[in-house]
Design a protein around this motif. Structure first.
Motif, PDB file in Angstrom:
ATOM      1  N   THR A  25     132.024   9.446 -19.699  1.00 29.92           N
ATOM      2  CA  THR A  25     131.680   8.678 -20.746  1.00 29.92           C
ATOM      3  C   THR A  25     131.408   9.457 -21.885  1.00 29.92           C
ATOM      4  N   TYR A  26     131.522  10.722 -21.778  1.00 29.00           N
ATOM      5  CA  TYR A  26     131.219  11.940 -22.664  1.00 29.00           C
ATOM      6  C   TYR A  26     132.523  12.790 -22.838  1.00 29.00           C
ATOM      7  N   SER A  27     132.544  13.277 -24.106  1.00 30.96           N
ATOM      8  CA  SER A  27     133.741  14.110 -24.396  1.00 30.96           C
ATOM      9  C   SER A  27     133.803  15.213 -23.459  1.00 30.96           C
ATOM     10  N   ILE A  28     135.084  15.451 -23.031  1.00 25.57           N
ATOM     11  CA  ILE A  28     135.222  16.319 -21.767  1.00 25.57           C
ATOM     12  C   ILE A  28     135.688  17.720 -22.333  1.00 25.57           C
ATOM     13  N   TYR A  29     134.716  18.618 -23.166  1.00 26.72           N
ATOM     14  CA  TYR A  29     135.201  20.018 -23.617  1.00 26.72           C
ATOM     15  C   TYR A  29     135.271  20.891 -22.524  1.00 26.72           C
ATOM     16  N   CYS A  30     133.975  21.246 -21.999  1.00 26.24           N
ATOM     17  CA  CYS A  30     133.892  21.941 -20.751  1.00 26.24           C
ATOM     18  C   CYS A  30     133.349  21.469 -19.480  1.00 26.24           C
ATOM     19  N   MET A  31     134.463  21.499 -18.824  1.00 28.61           N
ATOM     20  CA  MET A  31     134.007  20.892 -17.417  1.00 28.61           C
ATOM     21  C   MET A  31     134.510  21.696 -16.295  1.00 28.61           C
ATOM     22  N   GLY A  32     134.070  21.275 -15.209  1.00 25.39           N
ATOM     23  CA  GLY A  32     134.396  22.010 -13.847  1.00 25.39           C
ATOM     24  C   GLY A  32     134.262  21.085 -12.615  1.00 25.39           C
ATOM     25  N   TRP A  33     135.039  21.645 -11.638  1.00 25.53           N
ATOM     26  CA  TRP A  33     134.795  21.091 -10.371  1.00 25.53           C
ATOM     27  C   TRP A  33     134.095  21.944  -9.275  1.00 25.53           C
ATOM     28  N   PHE A  34     133.522  21.419  -8.470  1.00 21.23           N
ATOM     29  CA  PHE A  34     132.526  22.067  -7.529  1.00 21.23           C
ATOM     30  C   PHE A  34     132.829  21.252  -6.058  1.00 21.23           C
ATOM     31  N   ARG A  35     132.454  22.036  -5.271  1.00 21.68           N
ATOM     32  CA  ARG A  35     132.380  21.409  -3.752  1.00 21.68           C
ATOM     33  C   ARG A  35     131.304  22.178  -2.896  1.00 21.68           C
ATOM     34  N   GLN A  36     130.816  21.095  -1.867  1.00 21.44           N
ATOM     35  CA  GLN A  36     129.833  21.421  -1.083  1.00 21.44           C
ATOM     36  C   GLN A  36     130.285  21.010   0.448  1.00 21.44           C
ATOM     37  N   ALA A  37     130.139  21.793   1.345  1.00 19.44           N
ATOM     38  CA  ALA A  37     130.555  21.578   2.605  1.00 19.44           C
ATOM     39  C   ALA A  37     129.191  21.422   3.327  1.00 19.44           C
ATOM     40  N   PRO A  38     129.002  20.506   4.344  1.00 19.96           N
ATOM     41  CA  PRO A  38     127.986  20.532   5.194  1.00 19.96           C
ATOM     42  C   PRO A  38     127.498  21.855   5.704  1.00 19.96           C
ATOM     43  N   GLY A  39     126.169  22.255   5.292  1.00 18.81           N
ATOM     44  CA  GLY A  39     125.448  23.332   5.752  1.00 18.81           C
ATOM     45  C   GLY A  39     125.944  24.675   4.916  1.00 18.81           C
ATOM     46  N   LYS A  40     126.638  24.312   3.801  1.00 16.82           N
ATOM     47  CA  LYS A  40     127.159  25.600   2.976  1.00 16.82           C
ATOM     48  C   LYS A  40     126.436  25.333   1.460  1.00 16.82           C
ATOM     49  N   GLU A  41     126.639  26.348   0.772  1.00 20.03           N
ATOM     50  CA  GLU A  41     126.078  26.356  -0.605  1.00 20.03           C
ATOM     51  C   GLU A  41     127.094  25.509  -1.438  1.00 20.03           C
ATOM     52  N   ARG A  42     126.526  25.159  -2.647  1.00 20.52           N
ATOM     53  CA  ARG A  42     127.837  24.644  -3.437  1.00 20.52           C
ATOM     54  C   ARG A  42     128.698  25.717  -3.953  1.00 20.52           C
ATOM     55  N   GLU A  43     129.901  25.692  -4.575  1.00 18.89           N
ATOM     56  CA  GLU A  43     130.782  26.467  -4.705  1.00 18.89           C
ATOM     57  C   GLU A  43     131.722  25.944  -5.777  1.00 18.89           C
ATOM     58  N   GLY A  44     131.836  26.608  -6.898  1.00 18.35           N
ATOM     59  CA  GLY A  44     132.363  26.681  -7.898  1.00 18.35           C
ATOM     60  C   GLY A  44     133.916  26.608  -7.526  1.00 18.35           C
ATOM     61  N   VAL A  45     134.887  25.708  -7.868  1.00 18.62           N
ATOM     62  CA  VAL A  45     136.031  25.524  -7.776  1.00 18.62           C
ATOM     63  C   VAL A  45     137.074  25.922  -8.668  1.00 18.62           C
ATOM     64  N   ALA A  46     136.709  25.362  -9.890  1.00 15.82           N
ATOM     65  CA  ALA A  46     137.744  25.458 -10.952  1.00 15.82           C
ATOM     66  C   ALA A  46     136.896  24.921 -12.262  1.00 15.82           C
ATOM     67  N   ARG A  47     137.293  25.621 -13.323  1.00 19.34           N
ATOM     68  CA  ARG A  47     136.616  25.112 -14.842  1.00 19.34           C
ATOM     69  C   ARG A  47     137.565  24.981 -15.819  1.00 19.34           C
ATOM     70  N   ILE A  48     137.476  24.356 -16.652  1.00 15.70           N
ATOM     71  CA  ILE A  48     138.322  24.460 -18.023  1.00 15.70           C
ATOM     72  C   ILE A  48     137.601  24.066 -19.099  1.00 15.70           C
ATOM     73  N   ASP A  49     137.954  24.857 -20.478  1.00 14.95           N
ATOM     74  CA  ASP A  49     137.120  24.615 -21.695  1.00 14.95           C
ATOM     75  C   ASP A  49     137.792  23.854 -22.641  1.00 14.95           C
ATOM     76  N   SER A  50     137.253  23.931 -23.685  1.00 15.77           N
ATOM     77  CA  SER A  50     137.774  23.061 -24.782  1.00 15.77           C
ATOM     78  C   SER A  50     138.978  23.313 -25.202  1.00 15.77           C
ATOM     79  N   ASP A  51     139.392  24.844 -25.143  1.00 12.82           N
ATOM     80  CA  ASP A  51     140.644  25.393 -25.626  1.00 12.82           C
ATOM     81  C   ASP A  51     141.917  25.334 -24.519  1.00 12.82           C
ATOM     82  N   GLY A  52     141.387  24.715 -23.163  1.00 14.36           N
ATOM     83  CA  GLY A  52     142.185  24.709 -22.131  1.00 14.36           C
ATOM     84  C   GLY A  52     142.380  25.851 -21.279  1.00 14.36           C
ATOM     85  N   ARG A  53     141.423  26.883 -21.347  1.00 16.14           N
ATOM     86  CA  ARG A  53     141.505  28.215 -20.623  1.00 16.14           C
ATOM     87  C   ARG A  53     140.737  27.619 -19.279  1.00 16.14           C
TER      88      ARG A  53
END
Length: 125
Positions: A25-53
Motif C-alpha cells: 500500500t506504499y510506494s515500492i522504492y526500496c524493498m527487499g526479500w528476506f527469509r527465515q528457516a526454523p532455528g535459523k537467523e533471518r537472512e537477506g535474500v535480495a533487494r532492489i532500490d528506486s533505480d532498479g539496482r
C-alpha cells in the motif's frame, strides 16, 4: 498505514520454480526479500532500490531474480532451481528512505521499516 501482503509460496520439488509476490500500500522504492528457516537467523535474500539496482545473497545468486512493478506497487521474487536449503518463511520489507550515504549491509533486515506476514516456501528433495 503501510501494508505488505506476500503470496505465491508453496511446496515444490527440488529443481522447480516459484514466483513470490508482495503487494504494497506504499510506494515500492526500496524493498527487499528476506527469509527465515526454523532455528535459523533471518537472512537477506535480495533487494532492489528506486533505480532498479539489485543485490543478492551469495546463496541465491544466479537462481533468484527480484523485480518490481511500480505501477502496481508490487514486488516479485522469481526463484528457479529451488533447493531444500531454500525452505523458509519468506518476507518482503520496505525501507522508507533511500540508500544515499549508507555504508552498511543493504540486506540487513534492521535497515527496513515495514514487513509483511510472510509466505511459506517448502522444497523437498
Amino acid at each position: 498505514q503501510v501494508q505488505l501482503v506476500e503470496s505465491g509460496g508453496g511446496s515444490v520439488q527440488a529443481g522447480e520454480s516459484l514466483r513470490l509476490s508482495c503487494a504494497s500500500t506504499y510506494s515500492i522504492y526500496c524493498m527487499g526479500w528476506f527469509r527465515q528457516a526454523p532455528g535459523k537467523e533471518r537472512e537477506g535474500v535480495a533487494r532492489i532500490d528506486s533505480d532498479g539496482r539489485t543485490s543478492y545473497a551469495d546463496s541465491v545468486k544466479g537462481r533468484f531474480t527480484i523485480s518490481k512493478d511500480n505501477a502496481k506497487n508490487t514486488l516479485y521474487l522469481k526463484m528457479n532451481s529451488l533447493k531444500p536449503g531454500d525452505t523458509a518463511m519468506y518476507y518482503c520489507a520496505i525501507r522508507r528512505g533511500g540508500w544515499v550515504g549508507f555504508d552498511g549491509d543493504m540486506l540487513d533486515g534492521s535497515e527496513y521499516d515495514y514487513w509483511g506476514q510472510g509466505t511459506q516456501v517448502t522444497v523437498s528433495s
